[in-house]
Design an enzyme around this catalytic site. Structure first.
Site, mmCIF file in Angstrom:
data_model
loop_
_atom_site.group_PDB
_atom_site.id
_atom_site.type_symbol
_atom_site.label_atom_id
_atom_site.label_comp_id
_atom_site.label_asym_id
_atom_site.label_seq_id
_atom_site.Cartn_x
_atom_site.Cartn_y
_atom_site.Cartn_z
ATOM 1 N N LYS A 238 0.823 -1.213 0.000
ATOM 2 C CA LYS A 238 0.000 0.000 0.000
ATOM 3 C C LYS A 238 0.860 1.267 0.000
ATOM 4 C CE LYS A 238 -4.298 -1.828 1.896
ATOM 5 N NZ LYS A 238 -5.307 -1.776 2.976
ATOM 6 N N ARG A 272 -3.446 -10.150 5.452
ATOM 7 C CA ARG A 272 -4.006 -10.197 4.096
ATOM 8 C C ARG A 272 -2.927 -9.683 3.148
ATOM 9 N NH1 ARG A 272 -6.668 -6.804 0.512
ATOM 10 N NH2 ARG A 272 -8.306 -7.803 -0.747
#
Length: 293
Positions: A238, A272
């Site tokens: 991210k 995740r």
């Protein structure tokens, strides 16, 4: 099953949570690696896209070979600026991915990444998904909480400020940690009142948060132990990594592994990830350290 009572505790390491997966109990005795299966053409990390059945099959096999414990299937890109997708198109994508996963690995726990209650219901009832993963925490479909309660499946409750289109325009909090914790407390209580079980908390890194917000939450990740519920962390490649270090999602594997390791130390139950092998190695090292403490 996870309790809806959330007394204050100091650490996750003394707890063993369980998830009821359509009648099968999964004990979270050690961290779980959740591999990301994007059946979308426009996921923010281009290397994770699986545009056809052959790519989906290869991706699923790779993740399982590398040590995935569960798979998260998504058919709607939540990156800012992504194209809208109709419920019918999202369901078609999810159906294709879920059927391949179920054919190859019938017993692997599978979550479906959607904010739409009807799509979630169809994936659970018709395609054998086990878990609902909702980025909006029930805000984008008011029927989601009732659907979760009626289906009786584990529910990943994520924090997001705004919508995927607006969340990164100008995120603002008067008191970040207080507001995020109140968000969860209110929604957990509402879910419990409706009869929902097995709630999983996801702080929502990158969803309506500045770089500073993300690292403040990561620095205080252990605070989420107050809910006495499993904690999921999703920081894979991210912008909180590459906006800090420079680069792109493609160059952010090392930063991802660092943050995944920190998350494990601070009590994460589920990671995740796009890169299963690296996460599985971080888990292996963490478990060896924990067992020899």
């Amino acid at each position: 099953m996870a309790s809806c009572q959330y007394p204050r505790i100091k650490t996750f390491t003394t707890l063993t949570h369980t998830l009821n997966l359509r009648g099968r109990l999964l004990e979270l005795r050690e961290p779980q690696i959740m591999g990301i299966l994007n059946v979308t053409p426009d996921s923010f990390y281009s290397d994770s896209r699986t545009p056809d059945e052959a790519h989906i099959t290869d991706r699923v096999r790779q993740m399982m070979d590398e040590g995935a414990d569960m798979i998260d299937v998504g058919g709607y890109s939540s990156r800012p600026g992504a194209d809208d997708v109709t419920p019918e198109e999202e369901m078609d994508r999810l159906r294709r991915g879920l059927r391949i996963v179920r054919k190859l690995y019938p017993e692997v726990p599978v979550s479906v990444d959607t904010f739409r209650a009807d799509v979630a219901r169809m994936c659970i009832e018709e395609e054998g998904a086990d878990i609902i993963n909702d980025i909006s925490g029930g805000m984008m479909d008011r029927q989601m909480f009732r659907t979760v309660a009626r289906l009786g499946v584990p529910y990943i409750l994520m924090h997001m400020q705004g919508t995927p289109d607006t969340m990164q325009v100008a995120p603002h909090y008067d008191n970040l940690r207080r507001e995020v914790m109140l968000y969860f407390a209110e929604r957990i209580d509402r879910l419990c009142q409706m009869g929902a079980k097995d709630i999983i908390v996801d702080p929502g890194f990158g969803f309506g948060k500045t770089l500073e917000h993300n690292y403040e939450l990561m620095n205080h990740l252990e605070d989420f132990a107050v809910f006495n519920l499993p904690l999921l962390v999703g920081i894979s490649r991210k912008s909180m990594i590459y906006k800090l270090t420079g680069g792109t999602p493609q160059t952010s594997l090392n930063g991802t592994t660092v943050l995944n390791t920190i998350s494990l130390v601070k009590g994460a139950h589920i990671l995740r990830v796009h890169d299963v092998k690296a996460a599985a190695e971080a888990k292996q090292i963490y478990m060896a350290m924990k067992q020899n403490a």
